[in-house]
Design a protein around this motif. Sequence first.
Motif: not given
Length: 482
Positions: A40-47, A108-109
């Motif tokens: 989830i962090d990765e998805l956020k970092e990659n917009d 999700l999150n």
Amino acid sequence: MLSLLKKRMESISVFDMLSIGVGPSSSHTLGPWRAALRWIDELKENDQFYKVAGITVDLYGSLSLTGKGHATDIAVILGLSGFDPVTFPIENIGKEVDLINSNRQLTLNGEREISFSPKENIVFHRKFLDFHPNGMTFNARLEDGTIKSSSFYSIGGGFVVKEERQTKKLKLEKFSHFPFPIQKGDELLAYCKQENKSISEIVLENEKSLRSEAQIDHELKEIWNVMLESMYIGCHTEGKLPGGLNVIRRAFNMNKDLICNSRYSNAEEWIAAIRSTEVKFRQILKWVSCFALAVNEVNASLGRVVTAPTNGSAGVIPAVLMYYLVIENHEADFGHIRKFLLTSGEIGSIFKKGATISAAMGGCQAEIGVSSAMAAGALCELMGGTPEQCLMASEIAMEHHLGLTCDPIAGLVQIPCIERNAMGAIKAINACEMALNGDPSKAKVPLDKVVATMWETAKDMTSKYKETSEGGLAVQVNISDC
Ligand code: SF4
């Protein structure tokens, strides 16, 4: 030379080796839970997070073969939902999962509703990924139809890595300022000698480079509180364990028989009550077993335990520390608990660096064997052993777990796992006593040799015995008889 060593060494904090989590398995439950949170962090970092339209999760190898019994699917769901394994109220797990199953929707999150059916969107593959037996891939379908995938590997003890080892690189940077970087037992002993310090004092200096002493104490107290609570809950909960094997909880009756008519209403009073009971050898054996069984019964029912160094082996260290508190030293205080946890964590990290703490890589020697070695060395320090005797105790404990296979029946962390914690704890106490009477300068097998032997044994062990439930008790015992 020292700075060169610092650069290439993997340094592990005690708080990585002993972490609060949810049962039943650190590699199959806690690791996948953390992996989902990291994704989830990765998805956020990659917009990409706010563009996700659908999700599937692929579980591979050992995560697939014993994933149902180890609640890997449940852990993934809770991670995707954004829950924290340290603080999530475990009594709500069933309710949350049921809700997602019946609504076919997941938040999700905790932020975005997406359609998600665990039965269809979590796929179990028998195939193993090359990098590690515990592989998983998270796939997001974005609103424009593109698929974004990311793979993670749960390498034991709740540790999660990506193939490109980004984590390791980051960790190396973060820990490069450890004043006493340690890869092997010999290096630890050299620092103890050079600084005239005990093992726990050396470890404390390393930890102080990461957090304040007050923070260290606070976190160690939290760890001990969870350990004590898991023993207390396990000793006061009756009934059968979940999963279908009909395993009866045993700590309840053992505690009841041993404590007799003593009255208490909380864990602290319980400790005082145990101290006042008469203990001969048989009672000591039973108490230690009872503590270990209690923790692992809690673990098997998806309860909160301390991963030490894994969930399957979470009972050994609390049982041995409790043994010290209620049998060996009735005056013991937090200072003793702190020493024990620091020393045990360091010994565990030596095994992680030189071998493995993953049953999917090394069988049960990597779980119960390592936890027993951690407990033996730590107990030895509390009992007045020299650093050399502490490592001798750890070596003895591991030497007699070499080759131990992992073959949980029905993939559940129950048989042989729960009893095995009792055996690991008793062996740790015995190993400590032998080391206290021993002369380390005459020992034929140093700790580093047993670490290397364990790793070679792990590599030689067939995959049937590495958390796949494809060999041993898992195939000999007919589940319908249970
Ligand atoms: S057999 Fe040992 S390694 Fe395997 S799941 Fe049980 S405790 Fe863990």
